[in-house]
Design a protein around this motif. Structure first.
Motif, PDB file in Angstrom:
ATOM      1  N   PHE A   1      20.820 -18.695 -55.126  1.00 41.86           N
ATOM      2  CA  PHE A   1      21.217 -19.809 -55.267  1.00 41.86           C
ATOM      3  C   PHE A   1      22.343 -19.887 -53.582  1.00 41.86           C
ATOM      4  N   ALA A   2      22.786 -18.896 -52.974  1.00 38.77           N
ATOM      5  CA  ALA A   2      23.813 -18.681 -52.039  1.00 38.77           C
ATOM      6  C   ALA A   2      22.877 -19.789 -50.886  1.00 38.77           C
ATOM      7  N   ALA A   3      21.075 -19.471 -50.827  1.00 33.52           N
ATOM      8  CA  ALA A   3      20.455 -19.808 -49.700  1.00 33.52           C
ATOM      9  C   ALA A   3      19.764 -21.694 -50.333  1.00 33.52           C
ATOM     10  N   ASP A   4      20.845 -21.786 -51.426  1.00 33.21           N
ATOM     11  CA  ASP A   4      19.959 -22.968 -52.105  1.00 33.21           C
ATOM     12  C   ASP A   4      20.957 -24.231 -51.460  1.00 33.21           C
ATOM     13  N   THR A   5      21.674 -24.996 -50.577  1.00 31.64           N
ATOM     14  CA  THR A   5      22.549 -25.653 -49.928  1.00 31.64           C
ATOM     15  C   THR A   5      22.418 -27.159 -51.382  1.00 31.64           C
ATOM     16  N   LYS A   6      21.634 -27.008 -51.439  1.00 32.71           N
ATOM     17  CA  LYS A   6      21.658 -28.258 -52.728  1.00 32.71           C
ATOM     18  C   LYS A   6      23.125 -27.581 -53.884  1.00 32.71           C
ATOM     19  N   GLN A   7      22.021 -26.576 -54.190  1.00 30.33           N
ATOM     20  CA  GLN A   7      23.000 -26.265 -55.270  1.00 30.33           C
ATOM     21  C   GLN A   7      24.332 -25.434 -55.498  1.00 30.33           C
ATOM     22  N   ARG A   8      24.631 -25.467 -53.874  1.00 30.78           N
ATOM     23  CA  ARG A   8      26.069 -25.292 -53.796  1.00 30.78           C
ATOM     24  C   ARG A   8      26.989 -26.567 -53.254  1.00 30.78           C
ATOM     25  N   ALA A   9      26.177 -27.488 -53.066  1.00 29.05           N
ATOM     26  CA  ALA A   9      27.081 -28.973 -52.710  1.00 29.05           C
ATOM     27  C   ALA A   9      27.363 -29.728 -54.557  1.00 29.05           C
TER      28      ALA A   9
ATOM     29  N   ALA B   1      30.838 -30.364 -56.654  1.00 25.34           N
ATOM     30  CA  ALA B   1      31.152 -31.402 -57.305  1.00 25.34           C
ATOM     31  C   ALA B   1      31.559 -30.874 -58.767  1.00 25.34           C
ATOM     32  N   VAL B   2      30.266 -30.270 -59.343  1.00 21.08           N
ATOM     33  CA  VAL B   2      30.973 -30.076 -60.999  1.00 21.08           C
ATOM     34  C   VAL B   2      32.038 -28.551 -61.044  1.00 21.08           C
ATOM     35  N   VAL B   3      31.961 -27.834 -60.008  1.00 20.74           N
ATOM     36  CA  VAL B   3      33.776 -27.108 -60.138  1.00 20.74           C
ATOM     37  C   VAL B   3      34.349 -28.114 -60.609  1.00 20.74           C
TER      38      VAL B   3
ATOM     39  N   SER C   1      30.229 -35.041 -63.219  1.00 15.51           N
ATOM     40  CA  SER C   1      29.396 -35.401 -62.560  1.00 15.51           C
ATOM     41  C   SER C   1      27.908 -36.700 -62.641  1.00 15.51           C
ATOM     42  N   ALA C   2      27.911 -36.059 -63.786  1.00 15.77           N
ATOM     43  CA  ALA C   2      26.078 -36.738 -63.915  1.00 15.77           C
ATOM     44  C   ALA C   2      26.604 -37.822 -64.903  1.00 15.77           C
ATOM     45  N   GLU C   3      27.743 -38.656 -64.914  1.00 10.55           N
ATOM     46  CA  GLU C   3      27.603 -40.114 -65.210  1.00 10.55           C
ATOM     47  C   GLU C   3      26.365 -40.727 -64.396  1.00 10.55           C
ATOM     48  N   THR C   4      26.362 -41.989 -64.817  1.00 12.50           N
ATOM     49  CA  THR C   4      25.296 -42.811 -64.560  1.00 12.50           C
ATOM     50  C   THR C   4      26.078 -44.209 -64.664  1.00 12.50           C
ATOM     51  N   GLN C   5      25.407 -45.198 -63.583  1.00 15.32           N
ATOM     52  CA  GLN C   5      25.953 -46.882 -63.331  1.00 15.32           C
ATOM     53  C   GLN C   5      25.330 -47.706 -63.931  1.00 15.32           C
ATOM     54  N   GLU C   6      23.909 -47.053 -64.244  1.00 16.26           N
ATOM     55  CA  GLU C   6      22.769 -47.599 -64.457  1.00 16.26           C
ATOM     56  C   GLU C   6      23.229 -47.541 -65.947  1.00 16.26           C
ATOM     57  N   ALA C   7      23.379 -46.806 -66.864  1.00 20.30           N
ATOM     58  CA  ALA C   7      23.534 -47.009 -67.937  1.00 20.30           C
ATOM     59  C   ALA C   7      25.324 -48.481 -69.207  1.00 20.30           C
TER      60      ALA C   7
ATOM     61  N   GLU D   1      19.089 -33.450 -64.398  1.00 20.48           N
ATOM     62  CA  GLU D   1      18.956 -33.551 -62.621  1.00 20.48           C
ATOM     63  C   GLU D   1      19.709 -33.149 -62.363  1.00 20.48           C
ATOM     64  N   LEU D   2      21.045 -32.859 -62.339  1.00 24.09           N
ATOM     65  CA  LEU D   2      22.271 -32.013 -61.885  1.00 24.09           C
ATOM     66  C   LEU D   2      21.491 -30.775 -61.492  1.00 24.09           C
ATOM     67  N   PHE D   3      21.003 -29.769 -63.024  1.00 20.37           N
ATOM     68  CA  PHE D   3      21.153 -28.877 -62.653  1.00 20.37           C
ATOM     69  C   PHE D   3      19.357 -28.131 -61.996  1.00 20.37           C
ATOM     70  N   ASP D   4      18.113 -29.161 -62.845  1.00 21.89           N
ATOM     71  CA  ASP D   4      17.706 -28.963 -62.686  1.00 21.89           C
ATOM     72  C   ASP D   4      16.570 -28.357 -63.515  1.00 21.89           C
ATOM     73  N   ILE D   5      17.156 -28.200 -64.401  1.00 21.27           N
ATOM     74  CA  ILE D   5      17.076 -27.914 -65.470  1.00 21.27           C
ATOM     75  C   ILE D   5      16.332 -28.673 -67.128  1.00 21.27           C
ATOM     76  N   ASP D   6      15.396 -28.190 -67.414  1.00 19.49           N
ATOM     77  CA  ASP D   6      14.783 -29.303 -68.661  1.00 19.49           C
ATOM     78  C   ASP D   6      15.587 -28.729 -70.157  1.00 19.49           C
ATOM     79  N   PHE D   7      16.213 -29.338 -70.148  1.00 17.30           N
ATOM     80  CA  PHE D   7      16.829 -29.702 -71.424  1.00 17.30           C
ATOM     81  C   PHE D   7      16.822 -30.714 -72.673  1.00 17.30           C
TER      82      PHE D   7
END
Length: 442
Positions: free
Chosen positions: A16-24, A28-30, A37-43, A340-346
């Motif tokens: 996790f510490a080595a992944d700059t995207k995750q730290r960015a 934002a999320v904290v 943080s995940a809200e879209t304008q498209e909707a 997309e925010l977490f890179d996890i498939d829910f």
């Protein structure tokens, strides 16, 4: 069972510490939270408040800190009719009146179920189910129909809101305490071998206490009242000596037997074009049980559109908390980009969500409009009961795709059913377990 080793956790931390995207993303999320943080304008762009079918409904009501959405939604469908028929402005029917009788009837329904299961151990699934929540604010369409038929309705002026109807937490806390305590009394009597007559006599005494508790907390429901109002033309009207049932007949006049509950539950245990009921789901003892007709989603939406096009709003039940932006009043699958925010498939299918406890009906509202393009629905106008400070003065937009995934029930007139569906509706329903997701209360 396999434990988590410290070495494994250390490896995860380093990755996790080595992944700059995750730290960015962490920054934002904290600071902003997951949903913001995940809200879209498209909707928001895709779901504007413009509809090809848009019914006139008046101001949005507010259930406040109570779970009476199913009640508000049903009374709102009647309110729409009254506003248009009698040129009323900002008119509401009394939710507190219906709330009183629902609590009263649910208490008796609980007593009767406790008596019926007295031969079962306390840890049996049915008894545990009853005692977990003896009663609550939520309900189902057929339950509200039972109340309307037995008790009628009254204008809000005849029985205004009370502190305990607008914020029901204290009332529910003490009513459930009493019902559980009364369950001890009734089960003990039956264990001692006392007669059914003695048990019913004791139950009646307990019901008197319930009535007193509700009357003190909510006020006394009127037997007779006057209906006094000025219409939008400022003309004065006075109708005296009405009863709740005569008011319903004269001013609402809806034949509730002409409406049925249609659901979309695409699980293997519930084939389409079949009917279902749920054991121990109800409020008025002796009235007809809750009944659903399960159909595919294309048919489901077609029925809703037909009723809206006829100028009549549609009571519906959904899982309102899923991918729903309360502030902007948008229910859309792309309202948030959580995957997309977490890179996890829910992602789960509708059937999987029902089967695995991820979703069920949690809220009832009213469809008051729909956008139909080239014969297909694209989005829906929704009248909520959370007041005017959310959405567009209380109205929400529901995307068609969101409806597919998270809407479970609509109430429509039987006349819209084709011959095949009408025949299916007349069949004897399959009985589902009390804890089936289709037994959820809105």
């Amino acid at each position: 069972m396999t434990e988590i080793k410290n070495e494994t956790t250390k490896k995860f931390r380093e990755a996790f510490a080595a992944d700059t995207k995750q730290r960015a993303l962490q920054n934002a999320v904290v600071k902003n939270g997951i949903m913001r943080s995940a809200e879209t304008q498209e909707a928001r762009v895709e779901n504007v408040q413009v509809f090809s079918v848009d019914l006139e409904t008046g101001k949005v009501a507010n259930q406040k800190k109570s779970g009476r959405c199913w009640m508000f939604a049903a009374l709102n469908t009647f309110r729409h009719k009254l506003i248009n028929s009698f040129q009323l402005k900002d008119f509401e029917l009394s939710q507190n009146y219906t709330f009183f009788w629902d609590k009263y009837e649910k208490s008796n329904y609980f007593y009767e179920n406790i008596i019926a299961t007295a031969d079962q151990e306390l840890d049996s699934r049915k008894v545990a189910f009853l005692l977990a929540t003896p009663q609550q604010d939520g309900g189902q369409w057929d339950m509200i129909v039972s109340l309307f038929k037995k008790y009628g309705v009254v204008p809000k002026t005849a029985m205004p809101e009370s502190k305990n109807s607008s914020d029901s937490s204290e009332l529910n806390n003490y009513l459930n305490k009493k019902l559980r305590r009364d369950a001890v009394v009734l089960r003990t009597m039956l264990e001692e071998g006392q007669s059914a007559e003695a048990v019913q006599a004791r139950k009646e005494e307990l019901l008197q206490e319930i009535y007193n508790f509700l009357a003190v907390s909510l006020g006394t429901p009127p037997d007779v009242f006057d209906f006094e109002y000025r219409d939008e033309n400022k003309d004065y009207h006075l109708d005296q000596g009405l009863t709740p049932l005569s008011f319903y007949e004269k001013y609402v006049g809806v034949d509730l037997d002409e409406y049925i509950s249609v659901i979309n539950a695409p699980t293997k245990d519930k084939p389409f074009n079949k009917t279902y009921t749920v054991e121990m789901l109800g409020n008025v003892v002796g009235d007809k049980p809750v009944k659903y007709l399960n159909v595919d989603m294309t048919t489901f939406k077609k029925l809703a559109v037909q009723q809206l096009e006829q100028g009549e709003s549609v009571w519906f039940g959904c899982d309102v908390g899923q991918s729903s932006n309360r502030e902007n009043g948008i229910m859309a699958l792309n309202a948030y980009e959580i995957n997309e925010l977490f890179d996890i498939d829910f992602t789960m299918s509708k059937a999987e969500r029902l089967d695995y406890g991820e979703s069920l009906m949690t809220h009832a509202m009213v469809l008051t409009g729909v956008d139909v393009v080239d014969g297909e629905s694209t989005k829906w106008k929704v009248e909520n009961s959370w007041g005017e400070k959310v959405g567009e003065k209380g109205f929400f937009v529901m995307s068609d795709a969101w409806m597919d995934e998270y809407t479970y029930q609509i109430v429509v007139r039987k006349e819209f059913l084709n011959a095949e569906l009408l025949k299916a509706w007349e069949e004897e329903p399959k009985v589902l377990a009390p804890w089936d997701p289709m037994g959820a209360l809105a």
